[in-house]
Design a protein around this motif. Structure first.
Motif, PDB file in Angstrom:
ATOM      1  N   LEU A   1     -19.157 -26.233 -38.942  1.00  0.00           N
ATOM      2  CA  LEU A   1     -19.881 -25.462 -37.751  1.00  0.00           C
ATOM      3  C   LEU A   1     -18.900 -24.691 -36.588  1.00  0.00           C
ATOM      4  CD1 LEU A   1     -22.583 -24.862 -36.156  1.00  0.00           C
ATOM      5  CD2 LEU A   1     -22.532 -27.317 -35.740  1.00  0.00           C
TER       6      LEU A   1
ATOM      7  N   ALA B   1     -24.929 -24.317 -38.792  1.00  0.00           N
ATOM      8  CA  ALA B   1     -23.755 -23.716 -39.531  1.00  0.00           C
ATOM      9  C   ALA B   1     -24.130 -22.429 -40.416  1.00  0.00           C
ATOM     10  CB  ALA B   1     -22.906 -24.564 -40.373  1.00  0.00           C
TER      11      ALA B   1
ATOM     12  N   GLU C   1     -18.534 -29.382 -51.083  1.00  0.00           N
ATOM     13  CA  GLU C   1     -19.154 -30.716 -50.999  1.00  0.00           C
ATOM     14  C   GLU C   1     -19.432 -31.046 -52.504  1.00  0.00           C
ATOM     15  OE1 GLU C   1     -20.656 -34.329 -51.103  1.00  0.00           O
ATOM     16  OE2 GLU C   1     -19.852 -33.344 -49.398  1.00  0.00           O
TER      17      GLU C   1
ATOM     18  N   GLY D   1     -18.442 -32.435 -47.280  1.00  0.00           N
ATOM     19  CA  GLY D   1     -19.432 -32.063 -46.542  1.00  0.00           C
ATOM     20  C   GLY D   1     -20.169 -33.171 -45.868  1.00  0.00           C
TER      21      GLY D   1
ATOM     22  N   LEU E   1     -21.167 -22.658 -47.514  1.00  0.00           N
ATOM     23  CA  LEU E   1     -21.432 -24.237 -47.802  1.00  0.00           C
ATOM     24  C   LEU E   1     -21.429 -23.959 -49.541  1.00  0.00           C
ATOM     25  CD1 LEU E   1     -21.725 -27.304 -47.818  1.00  0.00           C
ATOM     26  CD2 LEU E   1     -24.140 -27.107 -47.204  1.00  0.00           C
TER      27      LEU E   1
ATOM     28  N   VAL F   1     -16.840 -24.770 -46.884  1.00  0.00           N
ATOM     29  CA  VAL F   1     -16.825 -26.234 -47.312  1.00  0.00           C
ATOM     30  C   VAL F   1     -17.306 -26.484 -48.492  1.00  0.00           C
ATOM     31  CG1 VAL F   1     -18.183 -28.326 -46.199  1.00  0.00           C
ATOM     32  CG2 VAL F   1     -17.772 -26.580 -44.565  1.00  0.00           C
TER      33      VAL F   1
ATOM     34  N   LEU G   1     -26.684 -30.112 -39.324  1.00  0.00           N
ATOM     35  CA  LEU G   1     -25.441 -29.485 -39.148  1.00  0.00           C
ATOM     36  C   LEU G   1     -25.298 -28.098 -39.984  1.00  0.00           C
ATOM     37  CD1 LEU G   1     -22.884 -32.251 -38.572  1.00  0.00           C
ATOM     38  CD2 LEU G   1     -23.995 -30.890 -36.806  1.00  0.00           C
ATOM     39  N   ALA G   2     -25.757 -28.487 -41.251  1.00  0.00           N
ATOM     40  CA  ALA G   2     -25.617 -27.305 -42.220  1.00  0.00           C
ATOM     41  C   ALA G   2     -26.667 -26.335 -41.824  1.00  0.00           C
ATOM     42  CB  ALA G   2     -26.175 -27.954 -43.630  1.00  0.00           C
TER      43      ALA G   2
ATOM     44  N   MET H   1     -18.689 -31.078 -42.035  1.00  0.00           N
ATOM     45  CA  MET H   1     -19.782 -30.180 -41.685  1.00  0.00           C
ATOM     46  C   MET H   1     -19.844 -29.809 -40.111  1.00  0.00           C
ATOM     47  SD  MET H   1     -21.364 -29.538 -44.418  1.00  0.00           S
ATOM     48  CE  MET H   1     -22.458 -28.536 -43.402  1.00  0.00           C
TER      49      MET H   1
ATOM     50  N   LEU I   1     -26.720 -34.234 -41.585  1.00  0.00           N
ATOM     51  CA  LEU I   1     -25.798 -33.305 -42.119  1.00  0.00           C
ATOM     52  C   LEU I   1     -26.657 -32.175 -42.533  1.00  0.00           C
ATOM     53  CD1 LEU I   1     -23.933 -35.737 -44.759  1.00  0.00           C
ATOM     54  CD2 LEU I   1     -23.238 -34.794 -42.277  1.00  0.00           C
ATOM     55  N   ASP I   2     -27.935 -31.953 -42.709  1.00  0.00           N
ATOM     56  CA  ASP I   2     -28.776 -31.092 -42.950  1.00  0.00           C
ATOM     57  C   ASP I   2     -28.931 -30.286 -41.771  1.00  0.00           C
ATOM     58  OD1 ASP I   2     -29.539 -31.319 -45.809  1.00  0.00           O
ATOM     59  OD2 ASP I   2     -31.509 -32.576 -45.296  1.00  0.00           O
TER      60      ASP I   2
END
Length: 418
Positions: A21, A116, A34, A12, A124, A32, A112-113, A17, A109-110
């Motif tokens: 998405l 997504a 991680e 991830g 995730l 995903v 994108l998460a 990520m 990353l947060d």
């Protein structure tokens, strides 16, 4: 019981990520995995390059990104002895984003998460470690085995498995994909030095002299500092008194003693074992590697994150339709490598050139400001070249745009106001 998805992504990070998405926006069922419980890890690649910033605008995420705390780096400069050279000036490149944004990678990353998670086909799973690859009777990869957050051994079937799990990729290893390694002259010590003067410089600054190389990036209230050491020398150098390291940093950057005194022990100096390699072939039947899993980059220029994101965009654009139809072939996977090979090879050759031109002689103590390498002399004499180097480093060859299925009209007014 075997779970099922259309695409499983191992890792991830930025590539994983972003790929998750984009595939989810295409309507592909994607999971995903991680291995960490969260994204909070220090000294990861925190650079978000102009091409990635443009991509975020195209994905309709520019306004969200603009609300993150970020520093803008507009120039890269180095000083050899008493001679300063601007290596890249991002103010000269085309487009809205004439800078590199420095943002903690966990915030990126947060973001994108969160985006997504708005897609119904995205899943995730944190604290989930890939332990092996599933295969059918003909040897085709058909998903992964993984250990979940409760320590249970699980099985996830998938039409496509994508390794985005970094330089020590388990997917790459289990798939038996051959790696070509390149010699690299250095490892890197990474440390934070607090700022006493909070004025922003908007620069990356490197110092070369007396057999030493260090690079510092302005992060607002501290300097993120990388000190280069000879490859494999970490254990030997750590046997010395930490006070010697503090003195070296203070002398190189003109920092007062109290500013570097915060580095109290070697525990605060993190080691990055620098590597450079790439796969001969990025794929096998049912499996593909991208980002660092396909091509580990040198830290020079901080281009690894940008290349990984660009890989993810190309992968989603090329593979979304075959995945939706259930007609994915190895020819489709080969198209991804063909699309992304040239930018990777050019970037790695550029990095190897910088190793030979600057880093090896600098670490050996033979880099002399009175006889600067020809490319540095050209950059000093021809300012326009600084825009070219900024373009190659910040945008790169073959930059990728958001696929039509993932595009969201950017609200540029909102971005500007944030």
């Amino acid at each position: 019981m075997t779970e099922r998805t259309q695409c499983v992504v191992a890792g991830g990070g930025p590539a994983g990520m972003m790929l998750g998405l984009l595939l989810a926006r295409a309507g592909v069922e994607v999971t995903v995995l991680e291995k960490h419980r969260d994204f909070l890890r220090d000294f990861r690649g925190d650079t978000v390059h102009p091409s990635t910033l443009r991509l975020l605008d195209e994905l309709g995420l520019g306004a969200r990104f603009a609300r993150l705390r970020a520093e803008r780096l507009e120039q890269m400069r180095i000083q050899i002895g008493s001679t300063t050279t601007v290596l890249a000036d991002f103010r000269r490149i085309p487009g809205r984003h004439k800078y590199i944004a420095m943002v903690p990678q966990w915030d990126f990353l947060d973001l994108l998460a969160t985006a997504a998670a708005e897609e119904p086909s995205f899943t995730l799973r944190m604290d989930s470690t890939v332990t092996g690859l599933r295969r059918n009777g003909s040897g085709r990869v058909t998903g992964v085995y993984y250990r979940d957050a409760d320590g249970a051994d699980c099985e996830l079937a998938a039409e496509l498995t994508v390794g985005c799990d970094g330089r020590w990729s388990a997917v790459r290893r289990e798939a038996g994909l051959a790696v070509v390694d390149f010699a690299i002259p250095m490892d890197v010590w990474q440390v934070r030095i607090p700022k006493h003067d909070n004025a922003r410089t908007g620069e990356v600054f490197g110092r070369f002299g007396d057999g030493q190389v260090a690079v510092t990036m302005d992060r607002g209230d501290y300097f993120q500092t990388s000190y280069l050491i000879e490859k494999g020398a970490d254990e030997r150098l750590r046997a010395r008194d930490i006070a010697e390291f503090r003195i070296r940093l203070a002398e190189m950057f003109g920092w007062p003693e109290q500013q570097v005194a915060t580095v109290r022990s070697w525990d605060e100096v993190k080691l990055l074992r620098a590597e450079m390699n790439r796969l001969r072939r990025w794929y096998g039947d049912g499996v593909l590697c991208i980002g660092d899993a396909a091509h580990t980059m040198s830290p020079v220029g901080g281009v690894g994150v940008n290349l990984a994101v660009q890989d993810a965009v190309a992968t989603a654009r090329i593979l979304a339709e075959p995945l939706r139809r259930g007609q994915l072939t190895t020819r489709d996977l080969a198209r991804v490598q063909r699309r992304r090979s040239l930018p990777t090879i050019v970037a790695q050759r550029s990095q190897r050139g910088e190793h030979d031109l600057l880093l090896r002689p600098a670490l050996a103590g033979t880099l002399d400001e009175r006889r600067l390498p020809m490319p540095l002399r050209a950059l000093r004499r021809i300012p326009a070249l600084r825009g070219l180097t900024a373009y190659l480093g910040g945008i790169g060859l073959r930059p990728e745009h958001a696929p039509s299925f993932a595009y969201r009209a950017p609200n540029l007014d909102s971005v500007e106001q944030s």
